[in-house]
Design a protein around this motif. Sequence first.
Motif, short mmCIF file in Angstrom:
data_model
loop_
_atom_site.label_atom_id
_atom_site.label_comp_id
_atom_site.label_asym_id
_atom_site.label_seq_id
_atom_site.Cartn_x
_atom_site.Cartn_y
_atom_site.Cartn_z
N THR A 1 0.75 -1.48 0.04
CA THR A 1 0.10 0.38 0.07
C THR A 1 1.26 1.28 -0.25
OG1 THR A 1 -1.89 -0.80 1.30
CG2 THR A 1 -1.68 1.30 1.10
N LYS A 2 0.49 2.62 -0.86
CA LYS A 2 1.50 3.52 -0.77
C LYS A 2 0.85 4.01 0.16
CE LYS A 2 2.97 5.77 -4.58
NZ LYS A 2 4.52 4.57 -4.58
N LEU A 3 2.31 4.42 0.95
CA LEU A 3 2.09 5.57 2.39
C LEU A 3 3.04 6.63 1.66
CD1 LEU A 3 1.48 6.15 5.40
CD2 LEU A 3 3.59 4.84 5.49
N LEU A 4 2.51 7.89 2.29
CA LEU A 4 3.01 8.97 2.09
C LEU A 4 3.94 9.75 2.90
CD1 LEU A 4 3.96 11.39 0.11
CD2 LEU A 4 2.01 13.02 0.45
N GLN A 5 4.89 10.36 3.37
CA GLN A 5 5.64 10.09 4.85
C GLN A 5 6.06 11.71 4.28
OE1 GLN A 5 9.01 7.83 5.66
NE2 GLN A 5 9.89 9.80 6.86
N GLY B 1 -0.39 12.45 -6.47
CA GLY B 1 -0.89 12.81 -5.09
C GLY B 1 -2.04 12.23 -5.02
N ALA B 2 -3.02 11.25 -5.68
CA ALA B 2 -4.12 10.16 -6.44
C ALA B 2 -3.42 8.91 -5.79
CB ALA B 2 -4.62 10.80 -7.19
N ASP B 3 -2.41 8.79 -5.88
CA ASP B 3 -2.08 7.92 -5.50
C ASP B 3 -1.69 6.82 -4.08
OD1 ASP B 3 -1.47 6.99 -8.19
OD2 ASP B 3 0.66 7.42 -8.27
N TYR B 4 -2.40 8.15 -2.79
CA TYR B 4 -2.04 7.88 -1.70
C TYR B 4 -3.39 7.73 -0.78
CZ TYR B 4 2.44 9.15 -2.61
OH TYR B 4 3.84 9.25 -2.88
N PRO B 5 -3.28 6.11 -0.25
CA PRO B 5 -4.76 5.81 0.47
C PRO B 5 -4.11 6.41 2.40
CG PRO B 5 -3.56 3.95 0.18
CD PRO B 5 -2.68 5.45 -0.84
N PRO C 1 -6.65 13.00 -2.68
CA PRO C 1 -8.60 12.76 -2.88
C PRO C 1 -8.60 11.64 -2.63
CG PRO C 1 -7.40 12.54 -5.43
CD PRO C 1 -6.21 12.96 -4.49
N ASN C 2 -8.04 10.26 -2.89
CA ASN C 2 -8.20 9.26 -2.80
C ASN C 2 -7.75 8.63 -0.48
OD1 ASN C 2 -9.38 8.59 -5.53
ND2 ASN C 2 -7.42 8.56 -5.97
N LEU C 3 -7.05 10.00 0.00
CA LEU C 3 -6.84 9.57 1.32
C LEU C 3 -7.62 8.35 1.62
CD1 LEU C 3 -4.07 9.86 2.50
CD2 LEU C 3 -5.56 11.85 3.43
N GLN D 1 -2.96 -1.65 11.74
CA GLN D 1 -5.25 -2.07 12.20
C GLN D 1 -6.09 -1.66 10.81
OE1 GLN D 1 -6.00 -2.00 15.84
NE2 GLN D 1 -7.67 -1.05 15.09
N TRP D 2 -5.97 -0.73 10.33
CA TRP D 2 -6.36 -0.13 8.84
C TRP D 2 -5.77 -0.79 7.64
CZ3 TRP D 2 -4.21 1.98 4.32
CH2 TRP D 2 -4.46 2.58 3.68
N LEU D 3 -4.34 -0.59 7.66
CA LEU D 3 -4.33 -2.23 6.66
C LEU D 3 -5.25 -3.40 7.17
CD1 LEU D 3 -3.22 -1.77 4.13
CD2 LEU D 3 -1.08 -3.40 4.90
N LYS D 4 -5.56 -3.96 7.94
CA LYS D 4 -5.90 -5.14 8.28
C LYS D 4 -7.80 -4.91 8.44
CE LYS D 4 -5.73 -8.02 12.38
NZ LYS D 4 -5.61 -8.26 13.75
N ASP D 5 -8.20 -3.90 9.14
CA ASP D 5 -9.79 -3.80 9.40
C ASP D 5 -10.74 -2.75 8.57
OD1 ASP D 5 -9.39 -2.51 11.25
OD2 ASP D 5 -10.64 -4.37 12.99
N GLY D 6 -9.34 -2.29 8.18
CA GLY D 6 -10.24 -0.74 8.42
C GLY D 6 -10.27 0.64 8.90
#
Length: 318
Positions: A4-8, A43-47, A66-68, A301-306
């Motif tokens: 999953t793409k993560l912006l630091q 920017g649009a690639d990062y959830p 926008p897809n955060l 945790q977010w990755l696992k169950d949102g």
Amino acid sequence: MTKTKLLQIGGITDRMRDALAPDFDIDILFDHDDRAEFLAANGADYPAILTNGHWGVPDDVADATPNLKVVSSYGVGYDAIDADAYAARGIKVAHTPDVLNDEVADTFVMLWLAVSRELIPSDRHARSGKWEADGNYPLTRTVQNRRVGILGLGRIGQTIADRCEAFGAEIHYHSRSRKDVAYTYHETAKSCSEAVEVLVAITPGGPETRHMVNAEVLEALGPDGFFINVARGSVCDEAALVEALQHGKIAGAGLDVFEEEPKIPDALKAMDNVVLTPHVASGTHETRQAMGDLVVENLQQWLKDGSVKTPVPECRDL
Ligand code: NDP
């Protein structure tokens, strides 16, 4: 497996990076010289965003993502993140409450003792040879059995109160709501300040608490009063504080936070009755590690169950 793409935004430790690496593909915002171009293209690639209390989510990043779905912030204060706007969009914002309560409360005690017992000038007296040349250092003021006012009786405020009880303090507080505690509640910061000898700010920052400690509140504290700020620089009107200190309207101040960090007014640096620390209230290896672990845990945790383990209040019902 696709990561999953993560912006630091801002720095992270090796331990955090290692823990995130199996699941997240991390891009560092500040590695990109042309930030506008980078954000427009990617920017649009990062959830997911990982940030901290200092940087938060700047407007240009917020506009370009926008897809955060989730923001995990290192620190409990999140005044640099528009949590209401994110909550309205169903985006989860997580922070790191509780794991730093003791450290910040200890920093309050350190600043209070240092300013009241004049640790820094006394140390200077000892090491400069003045003790030998000029004799004993003058007497200072005790921290025992004082009336202490806490602006913001939340997680850290209560931990500060616990410390103060050990010093025999009579505790007063001001917060938005009255708590079920044996301390004296005040409807306003000014009334709280008037009632005490030591005033500590430990509210969140942001527009609602901006300049809560102003000229009037400082004047109410009085010429024997000490002010300690471990909250946010914005909570105190720094110009009014300088004026109050210069004219003996309060006795001294212990400050960990400033209005324009990392800038500190020269007037504050020049005063012997002021103790300054560079926003380090939670800054120990142990506490920063616990904060980092929680930032990672929220993302995992977010990755696992949102869901996230420690959402900010605005996002608790999402
Ligand atoms: P909490 O949310 O647990 O407590 C915040 C307290 O502030 C609550 O008592 C709340 O009142 C009160 N408060 C909020 N807004 C107002 C307002 N407008 N007027 C009066 N009181 C208000 O937060 P924490 O104790 O976990 O953290 C507090 C803050 O400390 C953080 O937001 C951060 O800014 C700062 N901090 C600074 C650090 C440093 O390095 N110097 C490190 C960590 C934190 P109520 O309960 O009635 O809502």
